[in-house]
Design a protein around this motif. Structure first.
Motif, mmCIF file in Angstrom:
data_model
loop_
_atom_site.group_PDB
_atom_site.id
_atom_site.type_symbol
_atom_site.label_atom_id
_atom_site.label_comp_id
_atom_site.label_asym_id
_atom_site.label_seq_id
_atom_site.Cartn_x
_atom_site.Cartn_y
_atom_site.Cartn_z
ATOM 1 N N GLN A 1 0.846 -1.194 0.000
ATOM 2 C CA GLN A 1 0.000 0.000 0.000
ATOM 3 C C GLN A 1 0.879 1.240 0.000
ATOM 4 N N SER A 2 0.355 2.335 -0.530
ATOM 5 C CA SER A 2 1.098 3.593 -0.573
ATOM 6 C C SER A 2 0.848 4.440 0.669
ATOM 7 N N GLY A 3 0.021 3.962 1.548
ATOM 8 C CA GLY A 3 -0.303 4.663 2.774
ATOM 9 C C GLY A 3 -1.441 3.944 3.447
ATOM 10 N N GLY A 4 -1.910 4.526 4.546
ATOM 11 C CA GLY A 4 -3.026 3.891 5.223
ATOM 12 C C GLY A 4 -3.572 4.749 6.341
ATOM 13 N N PRO A 5 -4.774 4.407 6.781
ATOM 14 C CA PRO A 5 -5.413 5.163 7.841
ATOM 15 C C PRO A 5 -4.739 4.916 9.196
ATOM 16 N N VAL A 6 -4.734 5.958 9.999
ATOM 17 C CA VAL A 6 -4.302 5.862 11.388
ATOM 18 C C VAL A 6 -5.594 5.802 12.197
ATOM 19 N N ILE A 7 -5.722 4.755 13.026
ATOM 20 C CA ILE A 7 -6.967 4.556 13.762
ATOM 21 C C ILE A 7 -6.704 4.508 15.261
ATOM 22 N N ASP A 8 -7.744 4.846 16.020
ATOM 23 C CA ASP A 8 -7.644 4.733 17.473
ATOM 24 C C ASP A 8 -8.099 3.338 17.899
ATOM 25 N N GLU A 9 -8.206 3.104 19.191
ATOM 26 C CA GLU A 9 -8.556 1.776 19.706
ATOM 27 C C GLU A 9 -9.972 1.346 19.331
ATOM 28 N N ASN A 10 -10.818 2.287 18.901
ATOM 29 C CA ASN A 10 -12.187 1.970 18.489
ATOM 30 C C ASN A 10 -12.345 1.887 16.972
ATOM 31 N N LYS A 11 -11.212 1.897 16.251
ATOM 32 C CA LYS A 11 -11.171 1.849 14.776
ATOM 33 C C LYS A 11 -11.668 3.139 14.127
ATOM 34 N N LYS A 12 -11.723 4.214 14.909
ATOM 35 C CA LYS A 12 -12.088 5.523 14.354
ATOM 36 C C LYS A 12 -10.855 6.095 13.655
ATOM 37 N N VAL A 13 -11.051 6.615 12.456
ATOM 38 C CA VAL A 13 -9.945 7.180 11.687
ATOM 39 C C VAL A 13 -9.585 8.540 12.271
ATOM 40 N N ILE A 14 -8.319 8.679 12.676
ATOM 41 C CA ILE A 14 -7.839 9.924 13.285
ATOM 42 C C ILE A 14 -6.745 10.587 12.453
ATOM 43 N N GLY A 15 -6.351 9.933 11.367
ATOM 44 C CA GLY A 15 -5.310 10.495 10.526
ATOM 45 C C GLY A 15 -4.991 9.579 9.365
ATOM 46 N N PHE A 16 -3.974 9.969 8.609
ATOM 47 C CA PHE A 16 -3.538 9.186 7.457
ATOM 48 C C PHE A 16 -2.021 9.278 7.364
ATOM 49 N N LEU A 17 -1.393 8.156 7.083
ATOM 50 C CA LEU A 17 0.062 8.092 6.940
ATOM 51 C C LEU A 17 0.392 7.653 5.523
ATOM 52 N N SER A 18 1.217 8.432 4.832
ATOM 53 C CA SER A 18 1.593 8.101 3.460
ATOM 54 C C SER A 18 3.066 7.720 3.373
#
Length: 142
Positions: A35-52
């Motif tokens: 993958q070229s990047g991916g979502p950053v998630i918290d312990e509840n699988k809520k998306v809090i950011g993105f890392l490329s």
């Protein structure tokens, strides 16, 4: 064509990251996944950011010059996630991807919980399949 939805083509098991993960571990996950990047998630699988890859490349280069690295994902991630809906049409995604640079978008429910990701390759596959299906059924585009 507008009836073809993101949910029909998304990856339900994407690579994800936690905000406290070390950059080196995140890079390893990216390299293994392709993958070229991916979502950053918290312990509840809520998306809090993105890392490329680009975010990681900058930080890894900096660490090379300093000959050390103490960075974690939260130091370099984009903290403004840009989720799309599973009910968005593939045509909407294609339009969005022609003007915006991300190659991969997190797909979230209405609460911001990660459902999967959709990539340019997924969108191209959907468009290609639709065009082939129409061609084979006798519909021709002029």
């Amino acid at each position: 064509m507008h009836s073809i939805k993101v949910k029909d083509y998304l990856n339900h098991r994407p690579v994800t990251f936690s905000q406290d993960m070390r950059i080196e571990a995140a890079v390893e996950k990216l390299l293994q996944s392709g993958q070229s990047g991916g979502p950053v998630i918290d312990e509840n699988k809520k998306v809090i950011g993105f890392l490329s890859e680009q975010d990681c490349l900058k930080k890894m280069l900096e660490a090379t010059y300093q000959n050390e690295s103490h960075s974690v994902v939260s130091d370099v991630m984009n903290a403004e996630p840009f989720c799309v809906s599973a009910d968005d049409s593939i045509v909407q995604m294609a339009d969005r991807m022609t003007v915006n640079t991300p190659k991969l978008y997190p797909v979230c429910d209405s609460d911001g919980i990660l459902v999967g990701v959709i990539t340019r390759a997924h969108v191209l596959l959907a468009l290609d399949k639709h065009l082939h299906d129409n061609y084979e059924s006798g519909h021709r585009y002029v």
